[in-house]
Enzyme design. Structure first.
Site, PDB file in Angstrom:
ATOM      1  N   HIS A   1      -3.167   7.528   1.846  1.00  0.00           N
ATOM      2  CA  HIS A   1      -3.576   6.186   1.409  1.00  0.00           C
ATOM      3  C   HIS A   1      -4.993   5.952   1.914  1.00  0.00           C
ATOM      4  CE1 HIS A   1      -3.908   2.017   0.686  1.00  0.00           C
ATOM      5  NE2 HIS A   1      -3.685   1.634   1.926  1.00  0.00           N
TER       6      HIS A   1
ATOM      7  N   ASN B   1     -10.061   0.099  -0.476  1.00  0.00           N
ATOM      8  CA  ASN B   1      -8.597   0.152  -0.388  1.00  0.00           C
ATOM      9  C   ASN B   1      -8.017  -0.450  -1.673  1.00  0.00           C
ATOM     10  OD1 ASN B   1      -5.891  -0.202   0.171  1.00  0.00           O
ATOM     11  ND2 ASN B   1      -6.200  -1.013   2.224  1.00  0.00           N
TER      12      ASN B   1
ATOM     13  N   CYS C   1       0.816  -1.227   0.000  1.00  0.00           N
ATOM     14  CA  CYS C   1       0.000   0.000   0.000  1.00  0.00           C
ATOM     15  C   CYS C   1       0.847   1.274   0.000  1.00  0.00           C
ATOM     16  CB  CYS C   1      -0.958   0.007   1.177  1.00  0.00           C
ATOM     17  SG  CYS C   1      -2.114  -1.368   1.136  1.00  0.00           S
TER      18      CYS C   1
HETATM   19  O1  UT7 Z   1      -3.886  -0.790   3.385  1.00  0.00           O
HETATM   20  C1  UT7 Z   1      -2.957  -1.425   4.180  1.00  0.00           C
HETATM   21  C2  UT7 Z   1      -3.132  -1.069   5.569  1.00  0.00           C
HETATM   22  N1  UT7 Z   1      -4.341  -1.652   6.109  1.00  0.00           N
HETATM   23  C3  UT7 Z   1      -5.037  -0.941   6.947  1.00  0.00           C
HETATM   24  O2  UT7 Z   1      -4.707   0.173   7.205  1.00  0.00           O
HETATM   25  C4  UT7 Z   1      -6.186  -1.610   7.632  1.00  0.00           C
HETATM   26  C5  UT7 Z   1      -6.108  -1.309   9.093  1.00  0.00           C
HETATM   27  N2  UT7 Z   1      -7.194  -1.872   9.870  1.00  0.00           N
HETATM   28  C6  UT7 Z   1      -8.474  -1.482   9.726  1.00  0.00           C
HETATM   29  O3  UT7 Z   1      -8.808  -0.699   8.872  1.00  0.00           O
HETATM   30  C7  UT7 Z   1      -9.474  -2.007  10.723  1.00  0.00           C
HETATM   31  O4  UT7 Z   1      -8.787  -2.687  11.740  1.00  0.00           O
HETATM   32  C8  UT7 Z   1     -10.545  -2.932  10.092  1.00  0.00           C
HETATM   33  C9  UT7 Z   1     -11.506  -2.141   9.231  1.00  0.00           C
HETATM   34  C10 UT7 Z   1      -9.857  -4.015   9.271  1.00  0.00           C
HETATM   35  C11 UT7 Z   1     -11.364  -3.607  11.188  1.00  0.00           C
HETATM   36  O5  UT7 Z   1     -11.912  -2.622  12.076  1.00  0.00           O
HETATM   37  P1  UT7 Z   1     -11.758  -2.801  13.661  1.00  0.00           P
HETATM   38  O6  UT7 Z   1     -12.542  -1.751  14.301  1.00  0.00           O
HETATM   39  O7  UT7 Z   1     -10.287  -2.864  13.961  1.00  0.00           O
HETATM   40  O8  UT7 Z   1     -12.464  -4.178  13.906  1.00  0.00           O
HETATM   41  P2  UT7 Z   1     -11.851  -5.526  14.519  1.00  0.00           P
HETATM   42  O9  UT7 Z   1     -10.904  -6.168  13.578  1.00  0.00           O
HETATM   43  O10 UT7 Z   1     -11.386  -5.230  15.907  1.00  0.00           O
HETATM   44  O11 UT7 Z   1     -13.159  -6.407  14.585  1.00  0.00           O
HETATM   45  C12 UT7 Z   1     -14.255  -6.076  15.443  1.00  0.00           C
HETATM   46  C13 UT7 Z   1     -15.308  -7.155  15.298  1.00  0.00           C
HETATM   47  C14 UT7 Z   1     -14.750  -8.557  15.459  1.00  0.00           C
HETATM   48  O12 UT7 Z   1     -15.668  -9.314  16.198  1.00  0.00           O
HETATM   49  P3  UT7 Z   1     -15.408  -9.577  17.773  1.00  0.00           P
HETATM   50  O13 UT7 Z   1     -14.102 -10.302  17.831  1.00  0.00           O
HETATM   51  O14 UT7 Z   1     -15.347  -8.230  18.414  1.00  0.00           O
HETATM   52  O15 UT7 Z   1     -16.591 -10.388  18.162  1.00  0.00           O
HETATM   53  C15 UT7 Z   1     -14.697  -9.081  14.044  1.00  0.00           C
HETATM   54  O16 UT7 Z   1     -14.837 -10.486  13.969  1.00  0.00           O
HETATM   55  O17 UT7 Z   1     -15.905  -7.112  14.005  1.00  0.00           O
HETATM   56  C16 UT7 Z   1     -15.904  -8.409  13.423  1.00  0.00           C
HETATM   57  N3  UT7 Z   1     -15.799  -8.256  11.963  1.00  0.00           N
HETATM   58  C17 UT7 Z   1     -16.874  -8.047  11.190  1.00  0.00           C
HETATM   59  N4  UT7 Z   1     -18.178  -7.937  11.464  1.00  0.00           N
HETATM   60  C18 UT7 Z   1     -19.025  -7.716  10.445  1.00  0.00           C
HETATM   61  C19 UT7 Z   1     -14.698  -8.271  11.193  1.00  0.00           C
HETATM   62  N5  UT7 Z   1     -15.031  -8.078   9.906  1.00  0.00           N
HETATM   63  C20 UT7 Z   1     -16.379  -7.942   9.877  1.00  0.00           C
HETATM   64  C21 UT7 Z   1     -17.300  -7.707   8.853  1.00  0.00           C
HETATM   65  N6  UT7 Z   1     -18.610  -7.592   9.175  1.00  0.00           N
HETATM   66  N7  UT7 Z   1     -16.927  -7.565   7.547  1.00  0.00           N
END
Ligand code: UT7
Length: 324
Positions: free
Chosen positions: A251, A281, A114
């Site tokens: 980005h 992304n 990225c």
């Molecule tokens: O481009 C390269 C660099 N990449 C990035 O910059 C990405 C960086 N990370 C992010 O943008 C965020 O961490 C995400 C968008 C990927 C995720 O957001 P988050 O607020 O960090 O969520 P999380 O990973 O902590 O997940 C929260 C909950 C989890 O459930 P539990 O464990 O709290 O029960 C996940 O299983 O959301 C769940 N979850 C979803 N729920 C519904 C994960 N993906 C989904 C989904 N729909 N698509």
């Protein structure tokens, strides 16, 4: 006199197919509400069957050349930032070169995921400043839809396909921060974090392309701090500060990261170009896509200070400061 690499044209290409968040909810335990509230993404484009990264790159390149009012024969070098090449080799850049009808110059790919476009811009700047090239086409092009695991809701809803391009041209400047062109850059990598965001396949390991794997929360944890730090370092190298920035072109991975970084830098959100809602992304393509879209909207005035910053797999991150 100081030689500067000035942006003289921008262009982009997005595949025709648009996929709204709601489409994922049909096959996965997810929702439009979750995707938008966690990432800011509403929709993304996916390449058609038989439409490859090089096709996207060539279309964006043609658009940028037309915008610059020059032809491919005026270009000395093509640099493509991509992690999703058509084939393991040759470089996508050579396919672009041939697709544009260029028979001279040189062409190669840069792979910093990225952060790829920022790394490519900094390298193209180096080639221009050192006199190796006078005009360089710098492209970010990706088909991340080809490396998604469609059963992994934590990743497959986040990425999209697209391409953006800029034409850089050598111009003489006075050597001050008032010059047009790239003024400074800062590049970083830390391979200790390579397991946070990777593809579980490759030529030398599985012999397959593999699928993207990401510990999103962990990448997020690194993102705001590292992006603000690299932006500050690049600005400092240019003898400037965040108060001098007219536009941040970040980005486009997550609106919360974009907001957090802007806040840490002290730049108001109406000075930040945001396209993540429409593109998702697109990895190395996200910054040149956002640059081109914003330029077409007439948002940049000549002399505006533009700050580009990105982080991605590696981890690799960096920033480029340029005057429009
Ligand atoms: O481009 C390269 C660099 N990449 C990035 O910059 C990405 C960086 N990370 C992010 O943008 C965020 O961490 C995400 C968008 C990927 C995720 O957001 P988050 O607020 O960090 O969520 P999380 O990973 O902590 O997940 C929260 C909950 C989890 O459930 P539990 O464990 O709290 O029960 C996940 O299983 O959301 C769940 N979850 C979803 N729920 C519904 C994960 N993906 C989904 C989904 N729909 N698509």
């Amino acid at each position: 006199m100081t030689r500067r690499a000035v942006v003289i044209g921008t262009g982009h290409y997005l595949p025709q197919r648009v996929v709204e968040n709601a489409e994922f909810a049909r096959t996965l335990d997810t929702s439009d509400e979750w995707i938008e509230s966690r990432s800011g993404i509403k929709r993304r484009h996916f390449a058609a069957e038989g439409e490859y990264t090089s096709d996207l790159a060539i279309a964006a390149a043609r658009d940028a050349l037309a915008d610059a009012g020059i032809t491919a024969s005026d270009i000395d070098a093509v640099v493509v930032a991509t992690s999703t090449p058509d084939m393991t080799f040759p470089a996508v850049a050579t396919q672009v070169q041939d697709g544009l009808g260029m028979t001279g110059g040189f062409a190669f790919d840069v792979q910093a995921v990225c952060a790829g476009f920022v790394f490519a811009l900094a390298n193209a700047n180096g080639m221009i400043v050192s006199g190796q090239a006078r005009r360089v086409l710098v492209i970010g092009a990706e088909t991340f839809s080809r490396i998604m695991d469609w059963t992994d809701r934590a990743t497959c809803v986040l990425f999209g396909d697209g391409a953006g391009a800029v034409v850089l041209e050598a111009r003489d400047g006075a050597g001050t921060s008032d010059d047009r062109g790239i003024l400074a850059s800062d590049l970083n990598s830390d391979g200790r974090y390579r397991d946070l965001l990777y593809v579980d396949g490759g030529v030398s390991t599985s012999g397959t392309a593999g699928h993207l794997r990401m510990q999103g929360r962990e990448v997020f944890r690194h993102a705001v701090e590292k992006l603000a730090a690299t932006a500050t370092t690049a600005l400092d190298r240019a003898g400037l500060g965040a108060a001098d920035v007219d536009w941040v072109v970040p980005h486009q991975a997550n609106l919360r990261i974009i907001r957090g970084t802007a806040q840490k830098l002290g730049v108001s959100m109406d000075r930040v170009v945001v396209t993540v809602q429409d593109h998702g992304n697109t990895s190395a393509a996200s910054i040149p896509l956002a640059l081109s879209v914003a330029a077409r909207e007439g948002r940049f005035a000549p002399g505006d200070l533009v700050l580009c910053e990105a982080i991605g797999g590696g981890l690799s991150w960096g920033a480029v400061v340029l005057r429009w």
